[in-house]
Design a protein around this motif. Structure first.
Motif, PDB file in Angstrom:
ATOM      1  N   ALA A 134     -25.893 -28.026  18.234  1.00 46.72           N
ATOM      2  CA  ALA A 134     -27.266 -28.513  18.138  1.00 46.72           C
ATOM      3  C   ALA A 134     -27.545 -28.380  16.609  1.00 46.72           C
ATOM      4  O   ALA A 134     -27.941 -27.479  16.153  1.00 46.72           O
ATOM      5  CB  ALA A 134     -28.371 -27.701  18.925  1.00 46.72           C
ATOM      6  N   GLU A 169     -28.864 -33.586  20.021  1.00 43.61           N
ATOM      7  CA  GLU A 169     -29.332 -32.297  20.138  1.00 43.61           C
ATOM      8  C   GLU A 169     -29.813 -31.881  18.762  1.00 43.61           C
ATOM      9  O   GLU A 169     -29.142 -31.975  17.830  1.00 43.61           O
ATOM     10  CB  GLU A 169     -27.984 -31.375  20.302  1.00 43.61           C
ATOM     11  N   THR A 177     -29.686 -32.313  26.102  1.00 43.06           N
ATOM     12  CA  THR A 177     -30.358 -31.182  26.717  1.00 43.06           C
ATOM     13  C   THR A 177     -31.052 -31.908  28.135  1.00 43.06           C
ATOM     14  O   THR A 177     -30.958 -31.223  29.287  1.00 43.06           O
ATOM     15  CB  THR A 177     -31.406 -30.728  25.789  1.00 43.06           C
ATOM     16  N   THR A 217     -22.621 -32.053  24.760  1.00 47.06           N
ATOM     17  CA  THR A 217     -22.660 -32.246  23.376  1.00 47.06           C
ATOM     18  C   THR A 217     -21.802 -33.381  22.618  1.00 47.06           C
ATOM     19  O   THR A 217     -21.389 -33.215  21.623  1.00 47.06           O
ATOM     20  CB  THR A 217     -22.285 -30.986  22.643  1.00 47.06           C
TER      21      THR A 217
END
Length: 329
Positions: free
Chosen positions: A86, A93, A107, A145
């Motif tokens: 992040a 993110e 998320t 991610t």
């Protein structure tokens, strides 16, 4: 017919069809400061983005038949250890206005998958390289991610796809330059991040151009959004190549830049896809794919993409280990 089963010619046509200019996916936010720090904003589709810690996320019920696909260890544990990277990359993110709560489309999708599987999602934030170190060691169960499926990664990891991988070229607003393929980047100074599939794409395009007698690309490397946006706005680079979601989001916030072309993260031969990533043969990938297909079926997946302005990156179904970005060399 799934996208991965298309002929090379059809895939190439699809990839070409992804070459759009300045239209909606997303980019690095910022309260107009160009640093990538999210403060307030609007998604490229015009929806106001909630950047506070109180996300009021979309939720969905547990589905026992899908949860039954989980490895027994994880089912008994009751938690799903999710790892992410992040940084200041809205809407993928990033941190909320409290500078600590991780929010974004990655998320939200991870949370929905946890809902379907009846698991409490525990988010872990690490550097990009440590995402894979943690998966290798078994410290984390799955990465959500913005990880692209590649043939090299498939040797070590299993993938359950959940979003298309679309890259974008972001430049200062108001120019006439558009990017639709390799020849359009010849002779330009373009920034990107090392160790990414966008770097591989840019290197491949540059090699094609040099062989064709065109001017080489001057590739500059940046890892932090504050650095590459300063380079872009000051004219040290002509364009930035990165995930289209972060770029269109950034352009929507600042009004100073625009996406001048998009391209499949898989290149001309494979439609790039983003996937939940697990250690190979961990036994988790079928449950993850099943959960993604459930949220696609029940509509919560579409709701999440809409709230972040990413409707154009939706997949019709979650695939396990589809064709990925080819190896180079």
């Amino acid at each position: 017919m799934t996208l991965s089963r298309r002929t090379p010619a059809a895939v190439a046509a699809l990839a070409a069809a992804l070459v759009l200019t300045a239209c909606g996916s997303a980019s690095t936010a910022g309260g107009g400061d160009g640093t990538g720090t999210a403060k307030a904003g609007t998604a490229p589709n015009g929806i106001t983005v909630n950047l506070t810690p109180d996300q009021k996320r979309v939720t969905t019920p547990k589905v026992d038949a899908v949860a039954a696909l989980l490895p027994e260890e994880i089912r008994k544990r009751g938690t799903l250890q999710v790892v992410g990277n992040a940084g200041t990359v809205p809407p993928l993110e990033f941190t909320a206005t409290d500078d600590k709560t991780v929010i974004g489309v990655e998320t939200d999708i991870a949370e929905l998958v946890g809902n379907v599987l009846g698991l409490d999602v525990q988010h872990n934030t690490v550097s990009w390289e440590n995402v894979f170190v943690g998966l290798d060691s078994g410290k984390y169960d799955v990465g959500f991610t913005n990880i692209t499926v590649t043939e090299a990664r498939k040797e070590k990891y299993d993938f359950a796809t959940y979003r298309l991988d679309i890259l974008g070229f972001e430049a200062r607003k108001g120019g006439s330059w558009k990017v639709t393929g390799p020849k359009d980047v010849a002779g330009h100074v373009i920034g990107t991040s090392s160790g990414t599939n966008q770097e591989k794409l840019l290197i491949s395009w540059n090699e094609q151009n040099v062989k064709a007698g065109l001017k080489p690309v001057d590739i500059k490397y940046y890892q932090n959004s504050s650095d590459y946006y300063l380079a872009l706005t000051s004219g040290r680079i002509d364009a930035w190549l990165g995930p289209n979601p972060t770029e269109a989001f950034h352009a929507a916030q600042t009004g100073e830049t625009e996406v001048i072309g998009t391209y499949s993260g898989g290149g001309a031969d494979v439609l790039g896809k983003i996937a939940a990533t697990t250690k190979k043969d961990s036994g988790l990938v079928k449950a993850l794919s099943g959960a993604v297909n459930e949220i696609i079926r029940n509509g919560t997946y579409a709701q999440v993409l809409k709230r972040w302005g990413l409707g154009e990156e939706a997949v019709q179904t979650s695939e396990i280990n589809p064709p990925g970005l080819p190896k180079i060399g």
